[in-house]
Scaffold this motif. Sequence first.
Motif, PDB file in Angstrom:
ATOM      1  N   PHE A  30       0.826  -1.207   0.000  1.00 47.58           N
ATOM      2  CA  PHE A  30       0.000   0.000   0.000  1.00 47.58           C
ATOM      3  C   PHE A  30       0.862   1.260   0.000  1.00 47.58           C
ATOM      4  O   PHE A  30       0.499   2.263  -0.625  1.00 47.58           O
ATOM      5  N   ASP A  31       2.011   1.228   0.674  1.00 42.19           N
ATOM      6  CA  ASP A  31       2.915   2.377   0.652  1.00 42.19           C
ATOM      7  C   ASP A  31       3.461   2.608  -0.755  1.00 42.19           C
ATOM      8  O   ASP A  31       3.555   3.749  -1.218  1.00 42.19           O
ATOM      9  N   ALA A  32       3.806   1.532  -1.440  1.00 41.05           N
ATOM     10  CA  ALA A  32       4.300   1.659  -2.811  1.00 41.05           C
ATOM     11  C   ALA A  32       3.200   2.199  -3.733  1.00 41.05           C
ATOM     12  O   ALA A  32       3.469   3.052  -4.589  1.00 41.05           O
ATOM     13  N   ALA A  33       1.995   1.743  -3.569  1.00 42.66           N
ATOM     14  CA  ALA A  33       0.884   2.237  -4.389  1.00 42.66           C
ATOM     15  C   ALA A  33       0.584   3.707  -4.090  1.00 42.66           C
ATOM     16  O   ALA A  33       0.211   4.464  -4.993  1.00 42.66           O
ATOM     17  N   ALA A  34       0.762   4.115  -2.854  1.00 45.87           N
ATOM     18  CA  ALA A  34       0.504   5.513  -2.493  1.00 45.87           C
ATOM     19  C   ALA A  34       1.552   6.447  -3.096  1.00 45.87           C
ATOM     20  O   ALA A  34       1.263   7.610  -3.372  1.00 45.87           O
ATOM     21  N   ARG A  35       2.770   5.950  -3.316  1.00 47.34           N
ATOM     22  CA  ARG A  35       3.830   6.777  -3.891  1.00 47.34           C
ATOM     23  C   ARG A  35       3.786   6.851  -5.419  1.00 47.34           C
ATOM     24  O   ARG A  35       4.443   7.697  -6.016  1.00 47.34           O
ATOM     25  N   PRO A  37       1.677   8.055  -7.723  1.00 53.37           N
ATOM     26  CA  PRO A  37       1.389   9.337  -8.388  1.00 53.37           C
ATOM     27  C   PRO A  37       2.507  10.365  -8.226  1.00 53.37           C
ATOM     28  O   PRO A  37       2.594  11.303  -9.018  1.00 53.37           O
ATOM     29  N   LEU A  38       3.362  10.191  -7.240  1.00 50.49           N
ATOM     30  CA  LEU A  38       4.405  11.169  -6.980  1.00 50.49           C
ATOM     31  C   LEU A  38       5.719  10.848  -7.692  1.00 50.49           C
ATOM     32  O   LEU A  38       6.608  11.688  -7.718  1.00 50.49           O
TER      33      LEU A  38
END
Length: 46
Positions: A30-35, A37-38
Amino acid sequence: MVAGISTVLLLILFLAGVAWAYSRKRKPDFDAAARLPLEDDRENNP
């Protein structure tokens, strides 16, 4: 009777999904997916 059983089963499935989503094993994904767009797109699109 059937409505009560289906309600309990759906509640158990919902709680299992919540437990799966908040488990520590899923956090890196989930942390990788959250990053995503950035991150810089230039490395993927020349």
